[in-house]
Write a protein that holds these residues in place. Structure first.
Motif, mmCIF file in Angstrom:
data_model
loop_
_atom_site.group_PDB
_atom_site.id
_atom_site.type_symbol
_atom_site.label_atom_id
_atom_site.label_comp_id
_atom_site.label_asym_id
_atom_site.label_seq_id
_atom_site.Cartn_x
_atom_site.Cartn_y
_atom_site.Cartn_z
ATOM 1 N N GLU A 29 64.603 31.533 28.839
ATOM 2 C CA GLU A 29 63.692 30.567 29.271
ATOM 3 C C GLU A 29 63.480 30.722 30.756
ATOM 4 O OE1 GLU A 29 65.641 26.981 27.942
ATOM 5 O OE2 GLU A 29 65.644 27.766 25.975
ATOM 6 N N PRO A 31 60.104 31.318 34.015
ATOM 7 C CA PRO A 31 58.837 31.188 34.379
ATOM 8 C C PRO A 31 58.064 32.506 33.828
ATOM 9 C CG PRO A 31 60.114 30.841 36.216
ATOM 10 C CD PRO A 31 61.143 31.034 35.158
ATOM 11 N N LEU A 114 62.087 40.496 42.659
ATOM 12 C CA LEU A 114 62.699 39.514 41.523
ATOM 13 C C LEU A 114 62.944 40.019 40.137
ATOM 14 C CD1 LEU A 114 61.219 36.296 43.144
ATOM 15 C CD2 LEU A 114 63.592 37.162 43.265
ATOM 16 N N THR A 121 70.499 41.603 36.630
ATOM 17 C CA THR A 121 71.420 40.641 36.415
ATOM 18 C C THR A 121 71.636 40.362 34.724
ATOM 19 O OG1 THR A 121 70.722 39.631 38.300
ATOM 20 C CG2 THR A 121 71.970 38.056 36.741
ATOM 21 N N GLU A 125 74.616 40.386 31.240
ATOM 22 C CA GLU A 125 74.729 39.232 30.026
ATOM 23 C C GLU A 125 74.446 39.954 28.818
ATOM 24 O OE1 GLU A 125 71.975 36.056 30.747
ATOM 25 O OE2 GLU A 125 72.395 35.273 28.718
ATOM 26 N N HIS B 85 67.597 39.109 50.066
ATOM 27 C CA HIS B 85 66.249 39.276 49.431
ATOM 28 C C HIS B 85 65.306 38.296 49.613
ATOM 29 C CE1 HIS B 85 67.407 42.552 46.058
ATOM 30 N NE2 HIS B 85 67.716 43.043 47.271
ATOM 31 N N ALA B 148 76.070 35.908 35.203
ATOM 32 C CA ALA B 148 74.744 36.356 34.902
ATOM 33 C C ALA B 148 73.631 35.272 34.596
ATOM 34 C CB ALA B 148 74.984 37.617 33.739
ATOM 35 N N LYS B 149 73.850 34.513 33.795
ATOM 36 C CA LYS B 149 73.146 33.428 33.475
ATOM 37 C C LYS B 149 72.962 32.668 34.547
ATOM 38 C CE LYS B 149 74.172 32.481 28.498
ATOM 39 N NZ LYS B 149 74.844 31.751 27.506
ATOM 40 N N ALA B 151 72.829 33.445 37.829
ATOM 41 C CA ALA B 151 71.981 34.138 38.913
ATOM 42 C C ALA B 151 70.888 34.656 38.326
ATOM 43 C CB ALA B 151 73.087 35.404 39.070
ATOM 44 N N GLY B 152 70.579 34.855 37.163
ATOM 45 C CA GLY B 152 69.155 35.613 36.586
ATOM 46 C C GLY B 152 68.035 34.761 36.588
ATOM 47 N N CYS B 153 67.267 35.217 35.641
ATOM 48 C CA CYS B 153 66.020 34.455 35.577
ATOM 49 C C CYS B 153 66.092 33.297 34.902
ATOM 50 C CB CYS B 153 64.930 35.268 35.203
ATOM 51 S SG CYS B 153 64.676 36.002 33.411
ATOM 52 N N GLU B 154 67.173 32.914 34.068
ATOM 53 C CA GLU B 154 67.312 31.645 33.574
ATOM 54 C C GLU B 154 67.993 30.746 34.581
ATOM 55 O OE1 GLU B 154 69.253 32.158 29.816
ATOM 56 O OE2 GLU B 154 67.184 31.852 28.707
ATOM 57 N N VAL B 157 67.167 33.407 39.979
ATOM 58 C CA VAL B 157 65.872 34.227 40.098
ATOM 59 C C VAL B 157 64.736 33.119 39.542
ATOM 60 C CG1 VAL B 157 64.811 36.041 39.300
ATOM 61 C CG2 VAL B 157 67.095 36.412 40.007
ATOM 62 N N GLY B 158 64.894 32.520 38.357
ATOM 63 C CA GLY B 158 63.817 31.785 37.901
ATOM 64 C C GLY B 158 63.665 30.673 38.717
ATOM 65 N N GLN B 160 63.966 30.713 42.241
ATOM 66 C CA GLN B 160 63.210 31.621 43.304
ATOM 67 C C GLN B 160 61.784 31.588 42.765
ATOM 68 O OE1 GLN B 160 63.737 31.915 46.475
ATOM 69 N NE2 GLN B 160 62.290 33.382 46.940
ATOM 70 N N VAL B 161 61.402 32.078 41.662
ATOM 71 C CA VAL B 161 59.995 32.358 41.275
ATOM 72 C C VAL B 161 59.271 31.021 41.298
ATOM 73 C CG1 VAL B 161 58.760 33.173 39.215
ATOM 74 C CG2 VAL B 161 60.636 34.493 40.070
ATOM 75 N N MET B 164 58.403 29.887 44.644
ATOM 76 C CA MET B 164 57.168 30.685 45.272
ATOM 77 C C MET B 164 55.823 30.172 44.547
ATOM 78 S SD MET B 164 59.004 34.362 45.275
ATOM 79 C CE MET B 164 57.316 34.962 44.688
ATOM 80 N N TYR B 178 63.254 21.319 38.607
ATOM 81 C CA TYR B 178 63.293 22.504 37.918
ATOM 82 C C TYR B 178 63.783 23.558 39.100
ATOM 83 C CZ TYR B 178 62.578 26.745 35.539
ATOM 84 O OH TYR B 178 62.761 28.110 35.043
#
Lengths: 297, 297
Positions: A29, A31, A114, A121, A125, B85, B148-149, B151-154, B157-158, B160-161, B164, B178
């Motif tokens: 879940e 972007p 990213l 990362t 998991e 980063h 990991a959850k 810090a990662g894209c969920e 990182v998500g 930060q995206v 941007m 969000y």
């Protein structure tokens, strides 16, 4: 060289892996743009050698090779993140990777950074997702720790730093080996170790498999250096002579082409010797080693 | 606002943490330049709020807060990698961080990217270093997965995206939340969760502490937005009005300054309510929450 058994094994497991990688990213879940960037580089193909080593090592233990699917996916995510970051303008500044535009050329530098961070990362998991009936918490934690060591600054990242620092300098053979053992060797070795831990290796088997993978990693890299001079650019999918152009030290340069080929044979022989010592069903691993040492791309 | 007890607790644990971070990086066998770059940003200071949350949560369980030293170090490594980063030219392009040149201004972009990668990777190994008498393999694996959850894209990182992607657009309050819940909230929440898992929380306590941390994270961010408009640049250590200059949506902009202050108070109150429900010794955590909501930098 490449037998039909290894061919079929490779084919089947590449498909399984690629489908697993797609599913793992799809379920996040996050972007859409970051998932797209992660997919893009994961799907860019490649030989999938690291995953194959996980699967073939499990097969050597007589285990269902599919038990390695999540560990193999995690390793491929780490390998992919390292390629995305290495290709960045401030690193190697590569526009093409396997004939396709590099991640940052498609998504921009920020998303590429990213996407690399997210893949790295997520890989940890993913190890945690291995079902309990396949591995205990203790084994999974060991997989996490060994993976971090292989990928971090005592492993792959350290090798990349040394590689960058070595550019334009003439290195000794020890300095060159430090770079390769760390930059590519540690993650290749981890692939075998991961298969061995999941396969239930005893300490002696673990040690012999670790030595096997160490020599395999060096053989892999020497072959890479040889191909950069003698390879067919069309089969290789990239121009030859780039190491010379980038002022990178290589085995043929330090040892002569003949010396490099001898070193390659030596490491391949040692790899196979350590493999024999394990008492496992090493057929596939041996074929992979021979393939790595003789590959044309 | 800040009591002497919290002052002393903060002082003592910051010192412990900073010494641990130094030791952890020092012992790595890696090229000196990458260790130097990792040290540089870890030592750049900051409020160390995440580590303090780990320590204070352990204290709430009546446990020795020092049990959280490795988890707190791992979290601070992740926070630090994210700053390195984020500061890169292709991201926020910041030359200064806490009054010091940013990592890439000192070490160059390539080493900055790799130092971030190395810190992120090492953080997972550091969790693995927690002694078995302090946490079972199962707990450590859970710490890895949750980290990991977060810090990662969920998670981070998500966020930060999304941040941007939101620049220059006028966001809804949901879109703004969000971003903050992910970009800063998830790692703050994880800091509390890590302390709770090490402290032996039961599922209800875990849930209440998670809700506490969720509201604390939002309060933290709203205060940040308010300070960017009303703060004293000298105390803040950075110019005010940068959100407006960077066309970033903020709480005061979406809710008016009065509305933002009400929202801050609401989240602080909710945070404290969830804290009360835990039945733990919440004195320090409550003070940290109040401090976060009223801080001047």
């Amino acid at each position: 060289m490449n037998t039909k058994v290894l061919d079929a094994f490779t084919q089947e497991h590449k498909q399984l892996l690629e489908s697993e990688l797609r599913t793992l990213v799809e379920k996040l879940e996050a972007p859409p743009i970051i998932k797209e960037a992660m997919h893009y580089s994961l799907e860019a193909g490649g030989k999938r050698i690291r995953p194959l080593l996980v699967f073939a090592t499990l097969a050597a233990f007589g285990k269902d090779s599919k038990m390695g699917l999540l560990a193999a996916s995690a390793i491929e995510m780490i390998h992919t993140y390292s390629l995305i970051h290495d290709d960045l303008p401030s690193m190697d500044n590569d526009d093409l990777r396997r004939g396709k535009p590099t991640n940052h050329k498609v998504f921009g530098d920020a998303i590429a950074i990213l996407a690399g961070d997210a893949l790295l990362t997520y890989s940890f998991e993913v190890i945690g997702k291995i079902p309990n009936e396949m591995a205990s918490s203790q084994t999974k934690l060991q997989l996490v720790i060994e993976m971090a060591k292989a990928a971090g600054c005592e492993g792959m990242v350290g090798g990349q730093v040394a590689d960058m620092e070595g550019e334009g300098k003439s290195l000794t053979i020890d300095e060159l080996e430090y770079i390769h053992i760390h930059k590519t060797g540690k993650l290749l070795r981890y692939s075998v170790i991961a298969g061995a831990l999941l396969g239930g290796a005893n300490p002696t088997q673990l040690e012999n498999l670790s030595s096997f993978a160490h020599h395999l990693g060096l053989a892999f890299q020497i072959r890479d250096d040889i191909l950069d001079l003698e390879g067919n650019p069309e089969v290789l999918g990239k121009p030859v002579g780039s190491d010379t152009a980038n002022e990178k030290s290589t085995y043929p340069q330090l040892l002569s082409m003949e010396g490099a080929k001898e070193a390659l044979q030596k490491h391949l022989d040692l790899a196979k010797q350590y493999l024999e010592k394990t008492g496992l069903n090493i057929k596939l691993l041996k074929e992979i080693a021979e393939l790595i040492a003789s590959r044309d791309h």
